[in-house]
Design a protein around this motif. Structure first.
Motif, PDB file in Angstrom:
ATOM      1  N   TRP A 162      -0.347   2.880  -2.789  1.00 48.28           N
ATOM      2  CA  TRP A 162       0.746   1.949  -3.067  1.00 48.28           C
ATOM      3  C   TRP A 162       0.242   0.507  -3.118  1.00 48.28           C
ATOM      4  CZ3 TRP A 162       2.833  -2.399  -1.021  1.00 48.28           C
ATOM      5  CH2 TRP A 162       4.129  -2.741  -1.404  1.00 48.28           C
ATOM      6  N   TYR A 220      -1.896  -0.177  -6.217  1.00 48.02           N
ATOM      7  CA  TYR A 220      -1.032  -0.136  -7.400  1.00 48.02           C
ATOM      8  C   TYR A 220      -0.257  -1.446  -7.563  1.00 48.02           C
ATOM      9  CZ  TYR A 220       3.051   1.051 -10.231  1.00 48.02           C
ATOM     10  OH  TYR A 220       4.041   1.047 -11.173  1.00 48.02           O
ATOM     11  N   ASN A 221       0.200  -1.997  -6.455  1.00 41.21           N
ATOM     12  CA  ASN A 221       1.042  -3.195  -6.518  1.00 41.21           C
ATOM     13  C   ASN A 221       0.273  -4.508  -6.602  1.00 41.21           C
ATOM     14  OD1 ASN A 221       4.100  -2.675  -6.271  1.00 41.21           O
ATOM     15  ND2 ASN A 221       3.149  -1.155  -4.936  1.00 41.21           N
ATOM     16  N   LEU A 256       1.137   7.004  -3.115  1.00 42.57           N
ATOM     17  CA  LEU A 256       2.303   7.296  -3.945  1.00 42.57           C
ATOM     18  C   LEU A 256       2.348   8.806  -4.211  1.00 42.57           C
ATOM     19  CD1 LEU A 256       1.749   4.394  -6.500  1.00 42.57           C
ATOM     20  CD2 LEU A 256       3.613   4.539  -4.842  1.00 42.57           C
TER      21      LEU A 256
END
Lengths: 713, 164
Positions: A68, A71-72, A149
């Motif tokens: 996560w 990815y962000n 995720l």
């Protein structure tokens, strides 16, 4: 590597808790085996947090978008060095990075004291491990950086464009180093409270840590200002943003602490005050993180509002604050001052005044920062106070502080008579006032700016006289040339003279701030070939001719529109500069890259505010009409030069050797002037040749006088 | 592979942490011989204050009347600190129950030093370089070898007065 990092983080927490408990028990029961086990736990925690951090970096560099956090905060097109900075780009990595920094400094503190100051160390280790454990708990259970995720995206959402700047690699780590380094003096203070060693010993042991923390905090704040100046594109360097303020708070309190410890060292006074200040500074470093991470107050830095984090940090601050307050109250009878103030006109009083002013400023900044929270609690709607409030309160406070920088060095400890005050202040005061008069006649009519220059020049005069007196006396006594005498003077007492250099840096920075009173600004929409004119407060005029617009692209990452301006100063060509608008494709967010032409006295600052036509790139100039915001920012470069001087002065004070109390060879008794924080322009020490016969009357039986063993700080 | 590394990491860390508990290996706990006691620290502070008074006078920050008054006050504090140190030394020697020529000689050395300090504080020959109190009329510091300036050596500012 990333999986190993996640595992390392999980085993770091139990080891941290184990080590903390054993260290406290070892101290309580005087069990060296428990203490050693606790210290080894700390070493293990450093290794494990380092592996966890490397795991995060590996995930960023390896484009592991199933995580996560990666990815962000990353994308495939992001340059590798920005991927490395991903560790502190977002909330989840930042708190792990905090734990890593803190573990590093904790290990240094324990290692340097592995054979000395042992009565302090069990509680120091225990305190440090407890604080690391707090950050590990948050990292593991509230902001897990290794959370995955349910699927593995092909690409990430990218890094905030405003963070894609080289200052990103420098500013956050520097500030974190400052925040975390201050935990070590705090741990020694807690240990002093727990062991009852409440004299100045813990201060002597941590003096270098305090200075190190202050050094990084100062640099971190200055780097942040430079980042804002270059990247945010509004022409300023300080916006009184809540997170900017949050970094300023520990700096203000730590600065007060740096001065007041000298009173305890030399006069045995202000013990409760110093203990309170060290706790307060530590709490302010946690408060800064709380403010940034909780998102409770809107800021350019803040992350999304997270009440769990907010309450966790508040709970931690409450526990630490209440625990320390209880310990201080319990130890109050043992922390009575050994002396009292002899006179209001004394260096002690000047330092105390400096403390009150700095804390007053900290209180005002905190009040203004938290005001939206108060109003929301009372009225249901957030009302923010802007820069005018902060400027109105802090400029007078800053002027008083500036004046005190001139008073402190030349006033005697204990008591200064009117005659001596007159003797020491007359020259520098005359220089300051005369400079003010000259500046007034030259057109400096802005009251606060004029006062800043006048008082600043007075302070510089005081410092120059101090250096001159010291150098002259040393040259006379030692028969040295002035340059050698000057170098030896500084080397012999790095703490005092380094402090004066820091003051010079601060004065120059203040003058740079005062330059803002004369900022000039023009906003104009023009086509290629047209010119914008702007007057400098120094009397000349800049003419900026818009030469044209070009484009550049980093495929898949960004597109740039670059406007080129040729600059003439009073009709003479002095160079050209580019200013850009950059569109980051992943975020669809345009960012301004300002063009700055810097000279010693001012910055010419050009912002490409808007482009009327970003698509039509034909040759017709009408397609390239653009709006430019042009500013002349007088004396802004002085802020950066002052910052460099401040850093240099701190390094001089930090450098090993000289006359640092507790760092001298065994046998030296009281140390040199630095031991008391400097006492003005004392005649420097004469050192006779080695063949000098022993002094008469001192050849009897002798025992080396005791010295503090705090050479480790 | 990751699992093996993780197991090795855990075993290594646990072994290092538990080793002192299993073998009895201990970190040093007490103060080292060269560390100062509270009383010694008070003495150090008193001598620092004495030096500060000298410095401020020589730097022209104290006039002669204030210098004399302050010096008398600080000297009294320094002498009281020396008395405390002497008592502490006597107590610690008694508690240790040491006897014999070597212990007596060490005690005598300490007492001689304290006596010398007392005498030098009364006469005011404080070294400007290191703060060491020297016997009256010393020309050089017995501690660091620096020249002791005339004003502090004589114990009277009247011989020179503060430099401009």
């Amino acid at each position: 590597m990333t999986e190993l990092g996640e595992y390392a983080l999980w085993i770091a927490l139990p080891i941290c808790i184990w080590g903390g408990v054993l260290s406290f028990l070892g101290g309580r029961w005087q069990r060296g085996d428990l203490v050693l086990s606790g210290e080894r736990s700390l070493y293990a925690v450093l290794l494990l947090t380092a592996i966890a951090s490397l795991g995060i970096i590996a995930a960023f560099v390896g484009n592991r978008y199933e995580y996560w956090y990666v990815y962000n905060y990353s994308s495939r097109d992001l340059p590798t060095y920005f991927k490395v900075t991903g560790l502190w780009a977002g909330q989840r990595g930042s708190l792990l990075f905090w734990a890593l920094n803190l573990s590093f400094f904790s290990v240094l503190a324990v290692w340097f004291n592995r054979r000395r100051n042992r009565e302090f160390m069990p509680y120091v280790t225990g305190t440090l491990l407890s604080i690391i454990a707090f950050f590990l708990v948050i990292t593991l259970f509230i902001t897990p950086p290794f959370e995955q995720l349910p699927f593995a995206p092909m690409d990430g959402r990218g890094l905030n464009p405003q963070l894609q700047n080289y200052w990103m690699t420098i500013h956050p780590p520097t500030l974190y180093l400052g925040f975390t380094a201050f935990t070590v003096p705090f741990a020694f203070a807690v240990s002093a409270l727990l062991t009852g060693r409440l004299d100045a010993r813990w201060i002597q042991l941590t003096r270098r840590w305090i200075l190190t923390s202050w050094f990084f905090l100062s640099l971190g704040i200055i780097f942040g200002m430079r980042w804002a100046y270059e990247e945010l594109g509004w022409g300023g360097y300080w916006f009184w943003d809540p997170v900017e303020n949050a970094s300023l708070l520990p700096w203000l309190v730590a600065t007060a602490f740096l001065h007041s410890i000298m009173i305890q060292e030399s006069r045995g006074m202000l013990k409760v005050w110093n203990m309170s200040l060290v706790v307060l500074t530590f709490l302010m470093t946690i408060f800064a993180t709380f403010l940034t991470r909780s998102g409770l107050i809107e800021s350019v830095h803040s992350f999304a509002q997270d009440l769990v984090i907010a309450y966790t940090f508040l709970g931690f601050m409450f526990v630490v604050g209440a625990g320390c307050a209880w310990l201080i109250v319990k130890r109050l009878p043992e922390m009575r001052s050994e002396r009292t103030f002899d006179s209001f006109f004394s260096r002690e009083s000047a330092f105390l005044m400096n403390n009150l002013v700095l804390l007053g400023s900290a209180f005002a900044v905190m009040w203004g920062t938290l005001f939206p929270l108060f109003t929301e609690g009372l009225t249901g709607s957030k009302v923010s106070v802007g820069p005018p409030f902060f400027n109105q309160v802090n400029i007078p406070i800053g002027l008083v502080l500036l004046a005190l920088m001139g008073v402190g060095p030349v006033i005697a400890w204990r008591k200064a008579s009117a005659r001596n005050l007159k003797k020491n202040f007359t020259g520098p005061l005359l220089v300051g006032i005369l400079s003010g008069v000259v500046l007034w006649f030259m057109g400096t009519r802005h009251t606060q700016a004029l006062l800043t220059f006048t008082i600043g020049i007075f302070v510089l005069a005081v410092i120059v006289v101090e250096f001159w007196k010291g150098t002259r006396a040393r040259a006379r006594i030692e028969n040295e040339n002035p340059f050698t005498a000057f170098v030896h003077l500084v080397r012999k007492n790095r703490r005092r003279w380094g402090g004066y250099v820091v003051h010079v840096g601060v004065v120059i920075m203040f003058m740079g701030f005062a330059g803002a009173a004369y900022d000039q600004e023009v906003r104009q929409s023009i086509e290629p070939g047209e010119t914008i004119s702007i007057d400098s407060p120094f009397g000349h005029t800049y003419d900026l001719r818009y030469e044209g617009l070009s484009t550049a692209a980093d495929p898949g990452h960004s597109v740039q529109w670059i406007a080129t301006m040729s600059v003439e100063k009073d009709g003479v060509f002095v160079g050209s500069l580019n200013t850009e608008r950059r569109l980051y494709l992943a975020q669809g967010q345009p960012v301004t890259e300002v063009g700055i032409r810097s000279t010693l006295m001012e910055d010419l600052y050009v912002i490409l505010a808007t482009l009327d036509d970003q698509v039509g790139m034909g040759t017709d100039p009408r397609f390239h009409r653009a709006t430019f915001q042009v500013l002349v920012n007088p004396l802004v470069p002085w802020i950066w030069y002052g910052g460099l001087i401040l850093a240099l002065g701190t390094l001089i004070g930090l450098w090993p050797g000289g006359s640092v109390p507790g760092a001298r060879r065994p046998g030296q008794l009281a140390g040199q002037a630095g031991g008391s924080g400097g006492s003005g322009s004392s005649p420097p020490p004469p050192t006779p040749p080695r063949s000098t016969p022993p002094p008469s009357g001192s050849d009897g039986p002798r025992r080396e006088p005791p010295v503090p063993a705090g050479a480790s700080s | 592979m990751t699992l093996v590394l993780a197991i090795l990491l855990t075993v290594g860390a646990v072994a290092a942490i538990f080793h002192p508990l299993l073998t009895g290996k201990a970190a040093p706990m007490g103060a080292m011989d060269d560390e100062v006691t509270d009383v010694q620290h008070r003495k150090r502070m008193a001598l620092l204050s004495l030096r500060d008074v000298e410095y401020d006078f020589h730097a022209g920050k104290l006039d002669e009347t204030d210098y004399r008054a302050l010096k008398a006050q600080v000297s009294a504090e320094a002498l009281a600190a020396l008395d405390d140190e002497a008592r502490e030394l006597a107590t610690s020697a008694g508690r240790a129950g040491r006897s014999g020529a070597r212990a007596s000689a060490a005690q005598a050395d300490v007492e001689a030093e304290i006596a010398a300090l007392r005498a030098s504080i009364r006469h005011g020959a404080i070294c400007m370089q290191c703060g060491h109190p020297n016997p009256r009329a010393s020309r050089f510091c017995g501690e660091c070898g620096s020249a002791v300036t005339p004003a502090s050596a004589s114990g009277s500012p009247a011989s020179g007065g503060p430099p401009a």
